[in-house]
Design a protein around this motif. Structure first.
Motif, short mmCIF file in Angstrom:
data_model
loop_
_atom_site.label_atom_id
_atom_site.label_comp_id
_atom_site.label_asym_id
_atom_site.label_seq_id
_atom_site.Cartn_x
_atom_site.Cartn_y
_atom_site.Cartn_z
N THR A 171 1.12 4.57 -2.49
CA THR A 171 1.10 5.98 -2.07
C THR A 171 2.28 6.73 -2.67
OG1 THR A 171 0.02 5.42 0.02
CG2 THR A 171 1.16 7.53 -0.08
N SER A 202 5.77 5.59 5.84
CA SER A 202 6.56 5.41 7.07
C SER A 202 8.03 5.68 6.78
CB SER A 202 6.37 3.99 7.62
OG SER A 202 5.02 3.73 7.89
N GLU A 241 -8.83 0.94 1.42
CA GLU A 241 -7.76 1.02 2.42
C GLU A 241 -6.45 0.43 1.92
OE1 GLU A 241 -9.06 -3.06 4.82
OE2 GLU A 241 -9.35 -1.09 5.73
N GLN A 284 -0.06 13.51 0.19
CA GLN A 284 -0.13 12.10 0.60
C GLN A 284 1.19 11.56 1.13
OE1 GLN A 284 -2.21 9.71 -2.48
NE2 GLN A 284 -2.54 11.67 -3.49
N LYS A 325 2.75 12.16 3.65
CA LYS A 325 2.73 11.95 5.11
C LYS A 325 2.28 10.54 5.47
CE LYS A 325 -1.97 13.85 5.71
NZ LYS A 325 -2.18 14.22 4.29
N ASN A 326 1.69 9.82 4.51
CA ASN A 326 1.20 8.46 4.78
C ASN A 326 2.26 7.38 4.57
OD1 ASN A 326 -1.44 9.40 5.35
ND2 ASN A 326 -1.85 9.56 3.16
N ARG A 341 0.81 -1.22 0.00
CA ARG A 341 0.00 0.00 0.00
C ARG A 341 0.84 1.26 0.00
NH1 ARG A 341 -1.34 3.38 3.80
NH2 ARG A 341 -0.48 2.05 5.42
N GLN A 342 1.92 1.28 0.79
CA GLN A 342 2.73 2.50 0.87
C GLN A 342 3.51 2.76 -0.41
OE1 GLN A 342 4.57 3.72 4.60
NE2 GLN A 342 3.76 1.87 5.57
#
Length: 488
Positions: free
Chosen positions: A157, A416, A323, A411, A413-414, A153-154
């Motif tokens: 992003t 890690s 999600e 985005q 900031k999402n 997912r990241q």
């Protein structure tokens, strides 16, 4: 990422079909967003003929059948607009997603300079059709979406953030605000020799400041108002200064592509003579089987991942991703996009693909496929008004890309950033898109880095099998030149 408030449908048939109220939008916002997307990407109607009409094939013929460079310009422009219009409407009606399609930049250059030079134009377009059919088969079997679902997912992003930087860079370059510096270092700089010069750049700056001001004050339709107002300003500036086009000269102070003048005629009868001009397997006869296969593979991989990145970014900005970062109706989006690749080749104007410029319409409120229908209808109307579209300057439209780039950057900031397993691949994905001018290159570097890091940290179990496969294919993609030389 822009947040929308989900609301129940008001019972209207149009509203029900496109889920307009459910996605927190309105018919007015969709129409406005569709118009913004069209204005932001209308340049392709002019730019595609510039790229395709000036290159002779292996028989010395130019696209359209002429023997002189540019002889097929009007035909290519009309067919470019026609196919973009039909496919974008299809995307809106079938996938209900605010995403527009047109001839892919980069893909058209590859077709012109790397494929057509080795065979006839019809043979080259045949390879494009073949690539599209292969992608469609991958979608229908579920493989393309399976690959998409296998991406962490990241990393999805990071793809959206990287595309935000990429379209910002596109906007700055197309406006002449950022330019190549020739042989001297640095490779790019501010304007000409480190200074902003020329009336067109001033028009861009005014347009950008106007758009930012309207957006900051929460004015509905800020992007569309900004584009229209800046186009009017550009016309006034041109009437006073009589500035010439730059014609690709990085030291020119002229307009980047279109000169904002009122044309001698607004409408012209379109010529669609290129439709059906392709030979499906001719390329395998003109070139070697291995060479033709590698050309199709290169087209396939670029098209495959450009769209994946684009729909992720658009879905994120429109708040339509789940999600896991997957857009609503992803399978339908991929089916339409795959059809577009084959349709572009069958129409003789190169592979069609999803356009990240659609983010400008989303930035101005578009949330559904109705916006795509509006964009598509405007493309169809432009087949009759190519002379008028030729005079909308880039400098008036590209401020939207800079503003939307900012929206998509939020985005970041999402991700890690304290976790090197994902932070380094995400970083490479983000920075390489603008630095290489390629969505595919950024995705490929991020995927390879992700697999390598997991491998050296002995976290092999965390690598999805499809990530192994795609990373290996990307290694082949990046090494395509030495591989081609080796097998030739």
């Amino acid at each position: 990422m822009t947040s929308t408030t989900k609301k129940p449908s008001d019972g209207n048939a149009l509203d029900n079909y496109f889920k307009i109220s459910e996605r927190g939008s309105s018919i007015g916002k969709e129409v406005r967003g569709g118009a913004v997307t069209f204005l932001t990407m209308a340049y392709i109607i002019v730019l595609n003929p510039i790229i395709l009409a000036g290159v002779a094939d292996a028989d010395g013929k130019f696209l359209g059948g002429g023997t002189e460079p540019g002889s097929g310009f009007a035909t290519i422009a009309a067919v470019t607009a026609l196919v973009a219009g039909l496919l974008t409407i299809l995307m809106g009606v079938v996938a209900n997603f605010p995403l527009a399609l047109a001839t892919g930049l980069g893909l058209n250059a590859f077709v012109a300079f790397s494929i057509a030079s080795q065979m006839t134009w019809a043979d080259a377009m045949g390879l494009v059709v073949l690539e599209g059919l292969i992608i469609l088969a991958l979608v229908l079997t579920g493989f393309r979406k399976a690959v998409f679902d296998a991406v962490p997912r990241q990393l999805k992003t990071a793809i959206a953030v990287g595309i935000g930087l990429f379209i910002t860079f596109i906007g700055l370059v197309d406006a002449g605000f950022v330019r190549t510096s020739g042989l001297a270092a640095p490779p790019v700089n501010l304007g000409i020799g480190g200074e902003l010069s020329g009336w067109p750049v001033l028009v861009f700056i005014i347009g950008l400041l106007l758009m930012i001001s309207l957006y900051s004050r929460g004015v509905p339709g800020a992007i569309l108002i900004g584009i229209i107002a800046t186009t009017i300003i550009a016309g006034i500036v041109q009437a006073i200064t009589d500035t010439a086009p730059s014609l690709g000269d990085p030291t020119s102070k002229g307009w980047n592509l279109n000169v904002p003048e009122w044309p001698d005629k607004v409408f012209a009868k379109p010529d669609f003579g290129l439709l059906g001009e392709f030979n499906l397997f001719g390329g395998f006869q003109e070139a070697t089987v291995i060479t033709a296969t590698l050309l199709v593979f290169t087209l396939l991989l670029a098209d495959f991942f450009d769209t994946m990145g684009t729909m992720t970014a658009i879905g994120a900005e429109a708040d339509l991703n789940d999600e896991d970062g997957t857009p609503e109706g992803a399978q339908k989006i991929l089916i339409v996009d795959s059809i577009a690749a084959a349709a572009g080749g069958a129409a003789g104007i190169s592979s069609n693909t999803s356009y990240i410029e659609s983010a400008s319409g989303v930035g101005d409120g578009a949330r559904t496929g109705l916006a795509s229908v509006v964009t598509g209808v405007l493309f169809l109307l432009s087949t009759l008004a190519v002379p008028l579209v030729e005079h909308i300057p880039n400098e008036a439209a590209v401020p939207a890309l800079v503003l939307v780039g900012f929206l998509m950057m939020s985005q970041v900031k999402n991700i890690s950033w304290d976790d090197s397993d994902i932070a380094i691949p995400a970083f490479l994905t983000i920075v390489l898109m603008p630095f290489t001018y390629s969505i595919t290159a950024g995705i490929g570097a991020g995927f390879i880095a992700y697999v390598v890091i997991k491998l050296v940290k002995n976290k092999i179990a965390e690598i999805h099998p499809l990530m192994w496969l795609i990373s290996i294919l990307f290694v082949v993609y990046f090494a395509i030149d030495p591989i081609t030389r080796w097998v030739s």
